[in-house]
Design a protein around this motif. Structure first.
Motif, mmCIF file in Angstrom:
data_model
loop_
_atom_site.group_PDB
_atom_site.id
_atom_site.type_symbol
_atom_site.label_atom_id
_atom_site.label_comp_id
_atom_site.label_asym_id
_atom_site.label_seq_id
_atom_site.Cartn_x
_atom_site.Cartn_y
_atom_site.Cartn_z
ATOM 1 N N LYS A 1 0.821 -1.168 -0.001
ATOM 2 C CA LYS A 1 -0.117 0.066 -0.066
ATOM 3 C C LYS A 1 1.038 1.150 -0.221
ATOM 4 C CE LYS A 1 -3.773 -2.238 2.280
ATOM 5 N NZ LYS A 1 -4.705 -2.100 3.480
ATOM 6 N N LYS A 2 2.392 1.187 0.028
ATOM 7 C CA LYS A 2 2.997 2.207 0.143
ATOM 8 C C LYS A 2 3.493 2.564 -1.140
ATOM 9 C CE LYS A 2 4.123 1.775 4.950
ATOM 10 N NZ LYS A 2 5.078 1.608 6.047
ATOM 11 N N PRO A 3 4.027 3.554 -1.625
ATOM 12 C CA PRO A 3 4.647 3.846 -2.840
ATOM 13 C C PRO A 3 5.987 3.487 -2.788
ATOM 14 C CG PRO A 3 3.745 6.012 -1.931
ATOM 15 C CD PRO A 3 3.672 4.857 -0.934
ATOM 16 N N LEU A 4 6.670 2.977 -4.054
ATOM 17 C CA LEU A 4 8.061 2.471 -4.046
ATOM 18 C C LEU A 4 8.766 3.494 -5.306
ATOM 19 C CD1 LEU A 4 10.405 0.369 -4.095
ATOM 20 C CD2 LEU A 4 9.320 -0.543 -5.917
ATOM 21 N N HIS A 5 9.944 4.196 -4.437
ATOM 22 C CA HIS A 5 10.574 5.224 -5.330
ATOM 23 C C HIS A 5 12.150 4.756 -5.152
ATOM 24 C CE1 HIS A 5 7.859 8.419 -3.311
ATOM 25 N NE2 HIS A 5 7.474 8.056 -4.419
ATOM 26 N N ILE A 6 12.464 4.548 -6.681
ATOM 27 C CA ILE A 6 13.747 4.174 -7.120
ATOM 28 C C ILE A 6 14.477 5.377 -7.533
ATOM 29 C CG2 ILE A 6 15.470 2.562 -8.458
ATOM 30 C CD1 ILE A 6 12.950 0.677 -8.461
ATOM 31 N N ASN A 7 15.383 5.947 -6.639
ATOM 32 C CA ASN A 7 15.942 7.261 -7.141
ATOM 33 C C ASN A 7 17.073 7.129 -8.104
ATOM 34 O OD1 ASN A 7 14.731 8.963 -5.571
ATOM 35 N ND2 ASN A 7 15.776 8.159 -3.582
ATOM 36 N N SER A 8 17.705 5.915 -8.309
ATOM 37 C CA SER A 8 18.953 5.670 -9.434
ATOM 38 C C SER A 8 18.480 4.354 -9.951
ATOM 39 C CB SER A 8 20.043 5.693 -8.654
ATOM 40 O OG SER A 8 21.011 5.505 -9.702
ATOM 41 N N ILE A 9 17.925 4.231 -11.017
ATOM 42 C CA ILE A 9 17.749 2.697 -11.626
ATOM 43 C C ILE A 9 19.113 2.133 -11.889
ATOM 44 C CG2 ILE A 9 17.077 1.776 -13.764
ATOM 45 C CD1 ILE A 9 14.728 3.764 -14.017
ATOM 46 N N GLN A 10 20.001 2.951 -12.015
ATOM 47 C CA GLN A 10 21.494 2.248 -12.268
ATOM 48 C C GLN A 10 21.958 1.435 -10.911
ATOM 49 O OE1 GLN A 10 24.600 5.260 -13.044
ATOM 50 N NE2 GLN A 10 26.010 3.726 -13.792
ATOM 51 N N ALA B 1 2.587 3.637 -12.575
ATOM 52 C CA ALA B 1 4.142 3.468 -12.847
ATOM 53 C C ALA B 1 4.624 5.052 -13.252
ATOM 54 C CB ALA B 1 4.460 2.621 -13.228
ATOM 55 N N LEU B 2 5.461 5.447 -12.794
ATOM 56 C CA LEU B 2 5.954 6.896 -13.190
ATOM 57 C C LEU B 2 7.670 6.733 -13.532
ATOM 58 C CD1 LEU B 2 4.502 8.931 -10.350
ATOM 59 C CD2 LEU B 2 3.554 8.772 -12.701
ATOM 60 N N TYR B 3 7.981 7.193 -14.418
ATOM 61 C CA TYR B 3 9.348 7.227 -14.924
ATOM 62 C C TYR B 3 9.957 8.606 -15.202
ATOM 63 C CZ TYR B 3 7.851 2.537 -15.695
ATOM 64 O OH TYR B 3 7.493 1.244 -15.522
ATOM 65 N N SER B 4 11.195 8.858 -14.912
ATOM 66 C CA SER B 4 11.858 10.308 -15.192
ATOM 67 C C SER B 4 13.355 9.813 -15.767
ATOM 68 C CB SER B 4 11.863 11.113 -13.751
ATOM 69 O OG SER B 4 12.615 11.941 -14.090
ATOM 70 N N PRO B 5 13.815 11.152 -16.602
ATOM 71 C CA PRO B 5 15.140 10.749 -17.175
ATOM 72 C C PRO B 5 16.020 11.654 -16.295
ATOM 73 C CG PRO B 5 13.973 12.805 -18.088
ATOM 74 C CD PRO B 5 12.863 11.929 -17.266
ATOM 75 N N TRP B 6 15.632 11.894 -15.118
ATOM 76 C CA TRP B 6 16.602 12.458 -13.999
ATOM 77 C C TRP B 6 16.531 11.784 -12.684
ATOM 78 C CZ3 TRP B 6 12.456 15.526 -16.122
ATOM 79 C CH2 TRP B 6 12.948 16.527 -17.041
ATOM 80 N N PRO B 7 17.910 11.403 -12.347
ATOM 81 C CA PRO B 7 18.122 10.443 -11.079
ATOM 82 C C PRO B 7 17.608 11.359 -9.887
ATOM 83 C CG PRO B 7 19.953 11.314 -11.785
ATOM 84 C CD PRO B 7 19.123 11.702 -12.816
ATOM 85 N N GLY B 8 16.616 10.690 -8.697
ATOM 86 C CA GLY B 8 16.115 11.175 -7.763
ATOM 87 C C GLY B 8 15.284 12.157 -7.931
ATOM 88 N N TYR B 9 14.496 12.254 -9.300
ATOM 89 C CA TYR B 9 13.385 12.950 -9.579
ATOM 90 C C TYR B 9 12.002 13.011 -8.624
ATOM 91 C CZ TYR B 9 9.758 15.271 -12.160
ATOM 92 O OH TYR B 9 8.512 16.201 -12.466
ATOM 93 N N PHE B 10 11.794 11.730 -8.006
ATOM 94 C CA PHE B 10 10.761 11.517 -7.291
ATOM 95 C C PHE B 10 11.031 11.578 -5.765
ATOM 96 C CE2 PHE B 10 10.271 9.218 -11.067
ATOM 97 C CZ PHE B 10 8.986 9.867 -11.723
ATOM 98 N N HIS B 11 12.137 11.951 -5.358
ATOM 99 C CA HIS B 11 12.735 11.933 -3.893
ATOM 100 C C HIS B 11 12.271 13.244 -3.236
ATOM 101 C CE1 HIS B 11 15.153 10.980 -0.328
ATOM 102 N NE2 HIS B 11 15.752 12.054 -0.560
#
Length: 92
Positions: A3-12, A48-58
């Motif tokens: 039930k909680k969001p999952l954020h991945i700040n750096s896919i790499q 599902a959300l994606y970004s070209p910038w690392p840490g965008y959702f942080h």
């Protein structure tokens, strides 16, 4: 389903090298997955959300915005699901 969001700040840093290469090829650097909850708090679908910038959702502003959108979409989904059968869209 959580039930909680999952954020991945750096896919790499989070994905295996072969998966990171695929993500990099299409310009993905960070991602977030937010569950859309029903009025009772049960997960219904995932956003599902994606970004070209690392840490965008942080950042706190980003997290607040996506949480608001998540709640709004949950409310709208609940409204759609509560419509009588004769008012729901039917396949042609």
């Amino acid at each position: 389903m959580d039930k909680k969001p999952l954020h991945i700040n750096s896919i790499q840093k989070e994905l295996a090298p072969e998966e990171w290469t695929k993500a990099q090829a299409i310009g993905l650097r960070s991602m977030a997955i937010h569950p859309i909850l029903s009025a009772t708090g049960d997960p219904q679908i995932l956003m599902a959300l994606y970004s070209p910038w690392p840490g965008y959702f942080h950042s706190p502003w980003q997290q607040s915005f996506w949480l608001s959108l998540e709640q709004y979409l949950g409310d709208r989904l609940e409204t759609l699901l509560s419509l009588p059968n004769n008012r729901q869209a039917k396949p042609a």
